[in-house]
Design an enzyme around this catalytic site. Structure first.
Site, mmCIF file in Angstrom:
data_model
loop_
_atom_site.group_PDB
_atom_site.id
_atom_site.type_symbol
_atom_site.label_atom_id
_atom_site.label_comp_id
_atom_site.label_asym_id
_atom_site.label_seq_id
_atom_site.Cartn_x
_atom_site.Cartn_y
_atom_site.Cartn_z
ATOM 1 N N ARG A 154 73.081 39.967 -57.143
ATOM 2 C CA ARG A 154 73.827 40.029 -58.413
ATOM 3 C C ARG A 154 73.698 38.737 -59.213
ATOM 4 N NH1 ARG A 154 78.322 41.095 -56.345
ATOM 5 N NH2 ARG A 154 78.596 43.306 -56.789
ATOM 6 N N ARG A 236 75.103 27.892 -50.707
ATOM 7 C CA ARG A 236 75.833 27.234 -49.637
ATOM 8 C C ARG A 236 75.034 26.019 -49.162
ATOM 9 N NH1 ARG A 236 79.618 29.451 -51.203
ATOM 10 N NH2 ARG A 236 81.154 30.764 -50.108
ATOM 11 N N GLU A 265 81.667 19.071 -47.063
ATOM 12 C CA GLU A 265 82.425 18.977 -48.309
ATOM 13 C C GLU A 265 83.858 18.545 -47.997
ATOM 14 O OE1 GLU A 265 82.065 22.705 -50.370
ATOM 15 O OE2 GLU A 265 79.905 22.500 -50.653
ATOM 16 N N HIS A 284 80.860 21.634 -55.937
ATOM 17 C CA HIS A 284 81.123 23.037 -55.579
ATOM 18 C C HIS A 284 82.034 23.682 -56.631
ATOM 19 C CE1 HIS A 284 81.369 25.978 -51.929
ATOM 20 N NE2 HIS A 284 81.321 26.630 -53.093
ATOM 21 N N ALA A 287 81.821 28.231 -59.563
ATOM 22 C CA ALA A 287 82.644 29.394 -59.893
ATOM 23 C C ALA A 287 84.018 28.986 -60.405
ATOM 24 C CB ALA A 287 82.801 30.282 -58.666
#
Length: 321
Positions: A154, A236, A265, A284, A287
């Site tokens: 996607r 990732r 992280e 990160h 999103a």
């Protein structure tokens, strides 16, 4: 309803409001460790856990006899054992579509930063070198160049749409699970990943982290790239061998890297990535736009309430990792 949800990180206000309207109490964790999470889960005997990237351990799943659902804000489910959750009868829900456009746009930003060597230029300008523009090499238009995608799901297809229709790029890809007729964008699938690594001017990886993919990208892949090429990772951090990327960059096997995710992280402040002017770094946050956060939060909260009501969730996790 009387149910309790523990959110391991701050939950957007839209989620608080939705859950409150349905009689659900939200408890925001005061900790940042498994030990602290276990204390809160045990003391409150919560009915749900809401998380982002924090690891959900077996002990955390065992700590509340009331635990019915774990909600993951985002698409990756590598921070929990889905099989163990299923064994305990705990429903896992997530938000795979809520942040796809956002991550694709973030990957596009990193693509542009590589093409324009934005990190290097920024450093030079801050040193007083405003004339860096006159001596700058290794910068390129995107039109006519090749974007290579490892994994064509996607997010990759949304990224490809931007690259093809926005910049006039050619997009090639490798995905062992997809056939050309399954693609919504004109991505030219290659029979092997090796061909993508060798042919592309920019390679972006979009895979899930699992036993088959973890540390699957290393020196062999990086050293097969064009010396003018760039590598992008918004998926990732543990998909790649970071030491191999550093080695390849230092040896000139590729020109640039742009990374949003890391094996550890937060990224340690002594990490070699931080000192390199040909490595773009973001924390990160692929999103993390307000729009994406609200979409993902509401999707998860709606499914939490559905589970509490004995209804089937709209976005259940796959049955296996």
């Amino acid at each position: 309803m009387g149910y309790k949800v523990l959110t391991l990180k701050h939950m957007d206000e839209a989620g608080h409001k939705y859950l409150a309207e349905h009689g659900v109490e939200v408890i925001t964790s005061q900790y940042d460790s498994e030990e602290g999470f276990l204390k809160e889960i045990t003391e409150n005997q919560v009915d749900a856990i809401y998380c982002r990237v924090d690891k959900i351990t077996h002990a955390m799943m065992d700590a509340s006899a009331n635990l019915k659902v774990i909600a993951k804000q985002g698409a990756g489910l590598d921070n929990m054992d889905l099989a163990y959750a299923a064994e305990k009868g705990i429903q896992v829900v997530f938000s795979p579509a809520g942040n796809a456009q956002t991550v694709a746009e973030h990957a596009t930003m990193l693509l542009l930063e590589c093409a324009q060597r934005a990190r290097y230029v920024d450093c030079e300008m801050r040193r007083g070198n405003f004339n860096v523009r006159y001596t700058l090499t290794g910068t390129h238009d995107l039109q006519g160049h090749v974007l290579g995608l490892i994994g064509c799901g996607r997010i990759s297809q949304l990224f490809a749409h931007i690259a093809i229709h926005g910049f006039g790029m050619k997009v090639i890809g490798y995905d062992p699970f997809l056939k050309p007729e399954m693609l919504r964008e004109p991505i030219e699938l290659r029979p092997t990943a090796e061909e993508v690594w060798k042919e592309a001017d920019y390679v972006s990886i979009h895979m899930q982290s699992n036993d088959a993919t973890r540390y699957s990208v290393g020196y062999a892949q990086f050293s097969s790239m064009k010396p003018t090429a760039s590598f992008i990772n918004c998926a990732r951090g543990d998909l790649i061998v970071e030491e191999d990327l550093i080695r390849a960059l230092d040896e000139g096997k590729l020109a640039n890297a742009a990374l949003d995710v890391f094996e550890q992280e937060p990224l340690p402040m002594d990490h070699p990535f931080l000192t390199r002017e040909n490595v773009v770094l973001t924390p990160h946050m692929g999103a993390a736009t307000e729009d994406s956060v609200i979409r993902c939060t509401l999707s998860c909260c709606e499914d939490i309430v559905r589970v509490f009501n004995g209804e089937a969730p709209v976005c259940p996790a796959p049955k296996h990792n």
